[in-house]
Scaffold this active site. Structure first.
Site, mmCIF file in Angstrom:
data_model
loop_
_atom_site.group_PDB
_atom_site.id
_atom_site.type_symbol
_atom_site.label_atom_id
_atom_site.label_comp_id
_atom_site.label_asym_id
_atom_site.label_seq_id
_atom_site.Cartn_x
_atom_site.Cartn_y
_atom_site.Cartn_z
ATOM 1 N N ASP A 191 0.826 -1.204 0.000
ATOM 2 C CA ASP A 191 0.000 0.000 0.000
ATOM 3 C C ASP A 191 0.867 1.264 0.000
ATOM 4 O O ASP A 191 1.848 1.348 0.733
ATOM 5 C CB ASP A 191 -0.880 -0.041 1.257
ATOM 6 C CG ASP A 191 -1.944 1.037 1.265
ATOM 7 O OD1 ASP A 191 -2.837 1.007 0.401
ATOM 8 O OD2 ASP A 191 -1.878 1.913 2.138
ATOM 9 N N GLU A 206 2.120 -0.320 -4.753
ATOM 10 C CA GLU A 206 1.277 0.792 -5.195
ATOM 11 C C GLU A 206 2.166 2.022 -5.329
ATOM 12 O O GLU A 206 2.741 2.474 -4.338
ATOM 13 C CB GLU A 206 0.147 1.045 -4.196
ATOM 14 C CG GLU A 206 -0.833 2.062 -4.751
ATOM 15 C CD GLU A 206 -1.872 2.554 -3.749
ATOM 16 O OE1 GLU A 206 -2.874 3.128 -4.191
ATOM 17 O OE2 GLU A 206 -1.666 2.375 -2.536
#
Ligand code: NOJ
Ligand code: CA
Length: 535
Positions: A200, A263
């Site tokens: 993330d 990400e």
């Protein structure tokens, strides 16, 4: 070329809250994922990326983690997870977990300890700063969800940094103890057998050491979210991130055949740096180009440029990846409409690189209206009415025409799409012309043709609304021709592909067979063709 599973394979993103509820609380759970492993294997995907299922107060629906090495009781138990993992492995499916290194929940024991006193041994695990000399936040950083990226802690008289909600305090990755603790999290799950991580907001984890102001964004226009007032030059993408990535990669490599997908939302050149050099980067910096493409870019010429630029920017030996949607973006069918969503599916599954498919996109779920009273997403609640809310792409899967679409026996946590009685897995699986069947056939073709799953890619000259390209592997060559427009088009094939055979069309009914090198495409039609010798 011998390719790794994460290169030829197809990833399917599961948003666990919305996949399948098995205990009647209206929220999906791990047992629900296990229930549908046969569906996923039959669909033809190779790996599941499961969004966070760790204990969480759910301020950001799991992206506020209160314990990295446990399962939230709403989703199940560690034993449920182990069962899911072995059931997936038994079907040849890999499991990729979400790793959230930038921030924890404000209820994580580390943060509770950190905020307990300035002298706490964990004070430096988070980013604490004094108020600016005249009072107020230490600098001008803005949270991605709007408002200052700093929250005042009355008890200890300092601000703490948070790139997202105040319930998601940012960890201090310059602290070696934080690094050790977070690397242990990777080891914990790898040792359990997990095949990889989606990391993330990886580009966020390091901030400029001197915490200087971000520069104003000269192109800022109100209405796109307050975060865009400044450029995140100092609060993200610092060079130190690459050292930490190298260690994550060493850990993954020590376990063998694992994947790290990061990400990374940055301009092309900067995102490419996350591939690293000498095997020290992540395997795949998530490629948001198709998600972010504007309507003007979603044309034959625009996509030729977009794909061409991405391919050209890849460092030596780097493997591409493609994505149409996620739990953070409006769905592809909402962005491009039903007919072009089918063309997009063909694009996603025939470009060179690992595709990631977002749950529900195989049903072409469109723009779901979430009434104001049902809004759940903190992003929407904080900056309402700008179209930034993510609930419309997080609504439950529809499995059949019963009850709540077979998702739950109870009212789901978010409403279903209106047309679920017909737009559901059972109904669409039985319909050879449905978008679900198109996905299934595309995935089957990828298995049958190495040219699609691992071959070279080369662009053909754009003709009118048609984007054409060739995929080749050894002697095998396929042509893909995609009509990005709503009018009939013709397309001249290369001579070697004369009288090619149509393997698959996105449009129901019989495609017109190419006469010699001339191909006629119906409106919104995508075709995969094999030269007649391949027949
Ligand atoms: C990206 C995740 O995909 C998104 O859902 C989340 O809100 C932010 N990171 C913060 O963790
Ligand atoms: Ca449940």
């Amino acid at each position: 070329m011998s390719a790794a599973w994460w290169q030829w394979g197809v990833v399917y993103q599961v948003y666990p809250r919305s996949f399948q509820d098995t205990n009647g609380d209206g929220i999906g759970d791990l047992a629900g994922i296990e229930q549908h492993l046969d569906y996923l294997a039959d669909l033809g995907v190779d790996a599941l990326w499961i969004s966070p299922m760790y204990p969480s107060p759910m301020a950001d629906f799991g992206y506020d983690v209160a314990d990295y090495c446990e399962v939230d009781p709403r989703f199940g138990t560690l034993a449920d997870f182990d069962r899911l993992l072995s059931a997936a492995h038994a079907r040849g499916l890999k499991i990729i977990l979400d790793y959230v290194p930038n921030h924890t929940s404000n209820r994580h024991p580390w943060f509770l300890e950190s905020r307990s006193a300035r002298t706490s041994p964990k004070r430096d695990w988070y980013l604490w700063r004094d108020a600016a000399p005249g009072g107020g936040p230490p600098n001008n950083w803005i949270s991605d969800f709007g408002g200052p990226a700093w929250t005042w802690d009355e008890a200890t008289g300092q601000y703490y940094a948070h790139a997202f909600l105040k319930e998601q305090p940012d960890l201090n990755w310059r602290n070696p103890e934080v690094q050790r603790a977070m690397f242990d999290v990777l080891r914990f799950w790898f040792a359990r057998g997990v095949d990889g991580f989606r990391i993330d907001v990886l580009w966020h984890i390091f901030k400029a050491a001197d915490f200087r102001d971000n520069p104003p964004n000269p192109d800022y226009r109100p209405g796109r979210g307050e975060m865009h007032r400044v450029l995140q030059t100092c609060s993200t993408d610092q060079p130190e991130v690459h050292g930490v990535i190298a260690e994550m990669r060493r850990i993954a490599d020590r376990f063998g055949a694992r994947v790290l997908i990061g990400e990374v939302c940055l301009p092309l050149e900067r995102s490419m740096r996350y591939y690293g050099t000498d095997g020290e980067g992540i395997h795949l910096p998530f490629n948001f180009r198709l998600v972010d493409a504007t309507p003007a870019q979603w044309t034959a010429a625009g996509l030729a440029d977009l794909v061409g630029a991405y391919e050209a920017a890849l460092p030596e030996g780097a493997w591409p990846n493609w994505v149409l949607g996620s739990h953070d973006a409006p769905r592809i069918a909402a962005r491009r409409g039903d007919a072009q969503a089918r063309v997009a599916a063909m694009l996603l599954l025939t470009l060179r690189g690992t595709p990631t498919l977002y749950q529900g996109d195989e049903l072409a779920i469109g723009a779901v209206h979430v009434p104001a009273a049902s809004v759940q997403d903190p992003r929407e609640l904080r900056e309402p009415g700008l179209g930034l809310g993510r609930d419309p792409s997080r609504t439950p899967m529809a499995w059949n025409a019963e009850g709540h679409a077979g998702f739950s026996s109870a009212l789901p946590w978010l409403p279903l799409h209106d047309d679920w009685p017909t737009r559901n897995v059972a109904r669409m699986w039985a319909d050879r012309e449905s978008t679900l069947s198109l996905y299934r056939r595309l995935l089957a073709l990828r298995r049958a043709y190495p040219a699609l799953s691992r071959g070279e890619w080369s662009l053909l000259p754009v003709q009118g609304d048609v984007l054409g390209y060739v995929r080749g592997h050894g002697a095998q060559r396929l042509v893909v021709a995609l009509n990005l427009g709503a009018t009939p088009q013709s397309f001249t094939l290369p001579a070697w592909a004369a009288s090619a055979r149509v393997l698959l069309s996105t449009v129901p009914g019989d495609p017109s067979p190419p006469s010699s090198t001339t191909l006629h495409l119906r409106p919104d039609e995508g075709l995969i063709l094999a030269p007649s010798l391949e027949a």
